[in-house]
Write a protein that holds these residues in place. Structure first.
Motif, short mmCIF file in Angstrom:
data_model
loop_
_atom_site.label_atom_id
_atom_site.label_comp_id
_atom_site.label_asym_id
_atom_site.label_seq_id
_atom_site.Cartn_x
_atom_site.Cartn_y
_atom_site.Cartn_z
N THR A 387 0.85 -1.19 0.00
CA THR A 387 0.00 0.00 0.00
C THR A 387 0.88 1.25 0.00
OG1 THR A 387 -1.63 -1.26 1.26
CG2 THR A 387 -1.94 1.13 1.17
N VAL A 388 0.58 2.17 -0.90
CA VAL A 388 1.41 3.38 -1.04
C VAL A 388 0.88 4.49 -0.14
CG1 VAL A 388 2.07 2.82 -3.42
CG2 VAL A 388 0.05 4.26 -3.02
N PRO A 389 1.72 5.48 0.20
CA PRO A 389 1.24 6.63 0.99
C PRO A 389 0.17 7.40 0.21
CG PRO A 389 3.65 6.57 0.93
CD PRO A 389 3.15 5.57 -0.08
N ARG A 390 -0.70 8.10 0.93
CA ARG A 390 -1.73 8.92 0.26
C ARG A 390 -1.04 9.96 -0.63
NH1 ARG A 390 -7.39 9.10 3.43
NH2 ARG A 390 -7.25 7.00 4.27
N GLY A 391 -1.67 10.24 -1.77
CA GLY A 391 -1.09 11.19 -2.71
C GLY A 391 -0.15 10.55 -3.72
N THR A 392 0.12 9.24 -3.55
CA THR A 392 1.02 8.52 -4.46
C THR A 392 0.21 7.64 -5.41
OG1 THR A 392 2.63 8.42 -2.65
CG2 THR A 392 3.03 6.97 -4.54
N PRO A 393 0.49 7.70 -6.72
CA PRO A 393 -0.29 6.85 -7.64
C PRO A 393 0.05 5.37 -7.51
CG PRO A 393 1.28 8.24 -8.88
CD PRO A 393 1.45 8.57 -7.43
N GLY A 394 -0.92 4.54 -7.80
CA GLY A 394 -0.73 3.08 -7.78
C GLY A 394 -1.99 2.42 -8.29
N GLU A 395 -2.08 1.09 -8.12
CA GLU A 395 -3.25 0.35 -8.60
C GLU A 395 -4.33 0.33 -7.52
OE1 GLU A 395 -4.62 -3.90 -10.57
OE2 GLU A 395 -2.82 -3.87 -9.34
N LEU A 396 -5.57 0.63 -7.93
CA LEU A 396 -6.71 0.59 -7.00
C LEU A 396 -7.20 -0.84 -6.84
CD1 LEU A 396 -8.66 2.41 -5.34
CD2 LEU A 396 -10.22 2.29 -7.28
N CYS A 397 -7.40 -1.25 -5.59
CA CYS A 397 -7.94 -2.58 -5.27
C CYS A 397 -9.18 -2.41 -4.40
CB CYS A 397 -6.92 -3.42 -4.52
SG CYS A 397 -5.38 -3.68 -5.41
N THR A 398 -10.14 -3.33 -4.55
CA THR A 398 -11.39 -3.30 -3.79
C THR A 398 -11.60 -4.65 -3.11
OG1 THR A 398 -12.47 -1.77 -5.33
CG2 THR A 398 -13.92 -3.08 -3.97
N ARG A 399 -12.12 -4.61 -1.87
CA ARG A 399 -12.46 -5.85 -1.18
C ARG A 399 -13.79 -5.66 -0.44
NH1 ARG A 399 -8.19 -8.52 2.97
NH2 ARG A 399 -8.65 -6.67 4.23
N GLY A 400 -14.54 -6.76 -0.32
CA GLY A 400 -15.80 -6.67 0.43
C GLY A 400 -16.91 -7.46 -0.25
N TYR A 401 -18.15 -7.18 0.18
CA TYR A 401 -19.31 -7.94 -0.29
C TYR A 401 -19.48 -7.88 -1.81
CZ TYR A 401 -21.77 -3.64 -1.35
OH TYR A 401 -22.13 -2.45 -1.93
N GLY A 427 -6.82 -2.95 -12.04
CA GLY A 427 -6.06 -2.57 -13.23
C GLY A 427 -6.11 -1.08 -13.50
N ASP A 428 -6.81 -0.33 -12.63
CA ASP A 428 -6.87 1.13 -12.78
C ASP A 428 -5.83 1.80 -11.90
OD1 ASP A 428 -8.97 1.52 -14.65
OD2 ASP A 428 -10.43 0.99 -13.12
N LEU A 429 -5.23 2.85 -12.44
CA LEU A 429 -4.29 3.66 -11.67
C LEU A 429 -5.07 4.73 -10.94
CD1 LEU A 429 -1.58 3.99 -14.42
CD2 LEU A 429 -1.20 2.95 -12.18
N ALA A 430 -4.75 4.93 -9.68
CA ALA A 430 -5.53 5.86 -8.86
C ALA A 430 -4.63 6.57 -7.85
CB ALA A 430 -6.64 5.12 -8.13
N VAL A 431 -5.14 7.68 -7.34
CA VAL A 431 -4.50 8.41 -6.24
C VAL A 431 -5.57 8.66 -5.18
CG1 VAL A 431 -3.29 10.52 -5.55
CG2 VAL A 431 -2.88 9.55 -7.81
N MET A 432 -5.24 8.39 -3.90
CA MET A 432 -6.16 8.69 -2.80
C MET A 432 -5.61 9.89 -2.03
SD MET A 432 -7.33 6.30 0.45
CE MET A 432 -7.99 4.97 -0.56
N ASP A 433 -6.49 10.89 -1.81
CA ASP A 433 -6.00 12.08 -1.09
C ASP A 433 -6.16 11.91 0.43
OD1 ASP A 433 -8.61 12.76 -0.32
OD2 ASP A 433 -8.81 14.40 -1.76
N ALA A 434 -5.77 12.94 1.16
CA ALA A 434 -5.76 12.86 2.63
C ALA A 434 -7.15 12.61 3.21
CB ALA A 434 -5.18 14.16 3.21
N ASP A 435 -8.20 13.01 2.49
CA ASP A 435 -9.57 12.83 2.98
C ASP A 435 -10.22 11.55 2.46
OD1 ASP A 435 -9.61 15.29 4.45
OD2 ASP A 435 -9.80 16.33 2.52
N GLY A 436 -9.45 10.73 1.75
CA GLY A 436 -9.98 9.46 1.25
C GLY A 436 -10.64 9.54 -0.11
N TYR A 437 -10.62 10.73 -0.74
CA TYR A 437 -11.21 10.85 -2.09
C TYR A 437 -10.24 10.25 -3.11
CZ TYR A 437 -14.97 13.72 -0.30
OH TYR A 437 -16.08 14.15 0.38
N VAL A 438 -10.81 9.51 -4.07
CA VAL A 438 -10.01 8.78 -5.05
C VAL A 438 -10.12 9.43 -6.42
CG1 VAL A 438 -9.76 6.55 -6.23
CG2 VAL A 438 -10.28 6.60 -3.78
N SER A 439 -8.99 9.58 -7.10
CA SER A 439 -8.99 10.05 -8.49
C SER A 439 -8.43 8.94 -9.35
CB SER A 439 -8.10 11.29 -8.64
OG SER A 439 -8.54 12.32 -7.78
#
Length: 552
Positions: A387-401, A427-439
């Motif tokens: 897992t990368v620090p917030r503000g750093t681009p990487g691959e988005l992963c989802t887990r749950g129901y 397979g999507d590249l994403a960035v998560m900001d300090a408030d948890g918003y994803v781009s």
């Protein structure tokens, strides 16, 4: 002190925690543990006389009481035809009331509904019929330029498992849908919320599509929580413009409605801006769905101002990023002040992140919101998996129901995307900001590595849009002996524009983009290679580009 992350407090050395790109959706509203049929029955008992389904093209309408009666009749008809739990039933049709009735009737008996893209041609239909082992196909007779009857006749001899074909409007359909409802017989079928109930084929840009297999629990909960974040209740009326064969139509649309006692409104069989606006006005819709291009077409229609859209308060825009000006107009001119942006994929039922009703305009155009209730998301380094620090681009992963059961009868392909800890790798590249918003910033397979530098094409494409002559731009990596990969820009130019060369483009980019992000090659085209669902085929672009460069 040399390292600012180490703070001396008395004799104790503390290390400031780096906030990682991980977030989970906390919710006081519990997950639904029931099947789709049980949920429909429960809501229909609460709101029997409220509208459940309205088909604008034909004027047909159903209250919840009438809708359940017709769903149950069709369910019994399917049982009488020899269809049972676990059997695959294909549906090949544009948006019609019969599509929705079939969706809920198959769920009631535990049959697995296989969604077939209305744009498919013979070889794609044949592949899906065989790969899913479809026993019964329910089909429209035609749509747009496709003669479905002729195509089915063409492929049927090659599909050994296909036992029955029922065309909508034929006597066979009337018999299927006209059976006597038998609630006791339906109640005797033993179903689990974790049973597979739906197969949706993803439009892969390489090879044949894969069948994402989804359970009651997957899609019922996703539809329910998408509706919760739109603040739906029994008073809402949703204009469902996107196709039912896609999660946007059948989950975010149909299931979000029925899990709240809201009305499903079908404006037309396919997208038509006038039909959409007419449906909102005539049916007093409170919510409107679409991809950004649909909203643009509605807003640009010369008669836009003549439609009364005063009942609208919300809606969902998904599928691709929304331009700022379009979002402003959707809020100001359409009155959709609570419009929501969703991000997801078929494999996650589909929605993973969503903007909230009170999010700022900036958040709604620059991000895809925060993680949904009861879900987890993280952004990881594509190489190390950490897992990368917030503000750093990487691959988005989802887990749950929401994570699918797997690709139908393709365990190896499933293992490629769902890891041992049940994280779906998007397979999507994403960035998560300090408030948890994803781009979302692009696709991993589109990432270009030039001389050790990771380059994200989306960033360069966004910049190229600022060129006065560029209408559209796509950036890809092509093989290069020195750097491993080099950048190539494919561009569509406005009519009458001067020819764009690599030199003139380099001049435009110099001083505004880092030198290694400036495309070395330029290829001017009239159109880009596309999939049936309108996604750019960058794989094909790379192949064509390699040939062009080899020849030159």
């Amino acid at each position: 002190m040399g390292d600012p992350s180490h703070v001396l407090v008395g004799e104790v050395v503390t290390v400031d925690a780096v906030q990682l790109s991980y977030d989970s959706g906390v919710s006081e509203v519990p997950l639904l543990g029931e099947t789709i049929g049980a949920n429909l029955d429960r809501l229909a008992a609460r709101f029997p006389e409220r509208d459940a389904l309205v088909e604008c093209a034909t004027g047909r309408r159903w209250t919840y009481r009438e809708f359940v009666a017709d769903v149950d009749a069709l369910a019994v008809g399917l049982l009488d035809a020899g269809i049972g739990k676990g059997d695959r039933v294909g549906i090949w049709s544009p948006n019609r009331a019969e599509w929705t009735l079939t969706q809920y009737a198959t769920a009631k008996i535990g049959a697995i509904l296989v969604n077939i893209n209305p744009a498919y041609r013979a070889h794609e239909l044949e592949y899906v019929l065989n790969q899913a082992g479809i026993r019964m196909l329910i089909s429209a007779k035609s749509f747009k330029s496709s003669d479905y009857v002729e195509i089915v006749e063409q492929v049927r001899p090659k599909c050994d498992g296909l036992e029955q074909v029922v065309f909508l409007g034929d006597p066979a359909w009337e018999q299927l849908a006209g059976a006597a409802a038998d609630p006791q017989r339906l109640a005797a079928i033993e179903l689990s919320a974790d049973d597979p109930i739906n197969i949706q084929y993803t439009s892969g840009t390489t090879g044949f599509p894969k069948g994402a297999t989804l359970s009651h629990h997957n899609i019922l909960n996703n539809g329910f929580f998408v509706g919760e974040l739109c603040n739906y209740s029994e008073v809402d009326r949703v204009a469902i413009v996107p196709p039912f064969y896609h999660c946007f139509g059948m989950v975010m649309g149909n299931l979000a409605c029925t899990s709240h006692g809201a009305a499903m409104v079908i404006p037309a069989e396919g997208f038509d801006p006038v039909a959409s606006l007419s449906a909102v006005a005539a049916e007093r819709c409170t919510s409107l769905y679409g991809v950004p291009t649909m909203f643009i077409a509605e807003l640009e229609h010369p008669d836009f101002e003549s439609f009364d859209l005063s009942a609208l308060r919300t809606g969902i825009m998904a599928g691709s990023p929304c331009p700022v000006e379009v979002m402003k107009q959707v809020i100001d001119r359409m009155g959709m002040r609570e419009v929501s942006i969703c991000y997801g994929m078929t494999e996650t039922s589909p929605v993973s992140t969503q903007t909230r009703a009170d999010d700022s305009l900036e958040r709604r155009v620059s991000t895809v919101g925060r993680v949904g209730p009861h879900l987890e998301v993280k952004v990881v380094d594509p190489v190390t998996g950490l897992t990368v620090p917030r503000g750093t681009p990487g691959e988005l992963c989802t887990r749950g129901y929401s994570v699918m059961l797997g690709y139908w009868e393709q365990p190896e392909r499933t293992a490629e995307v769902i890891d041992a800890a049940r994280w779906m790798h998007t397979g999507d590249l994403a960035v998560m900001d300090a408030d948890g918003y994803v781009s979302i910033t692009g696709r991993i397979k589109d990432m270009v590595i030039r001389g050790g530098e990771n380059i994200y094409p989306r960033e360069i494409e966004e910049f190229l849009y600022t060129h006065p002559d560029v209408v559209d731009a796509q950036v890809i990596g092509v093989p290069d002996a020195r750097y491993g990969e080099e950048l190539m820009a494919w561009v569509r130019l406005r009519e009458g524009a001067e020819q764009l060369t690599a030199e003139s483009l380099r001049e435009f980019c110099t001083g505004k983009l880092a030198h290694y992000k400036i495309p070395r090659y330029v290829h001017v085209v009239n159109e880009f290679p596309m999939t049936v669902t309108g996604k750019i085929r960058k794989v094909e672009m790379r192949e064509i580009s390699k040939d062009l460069l080899d020849r030159s």
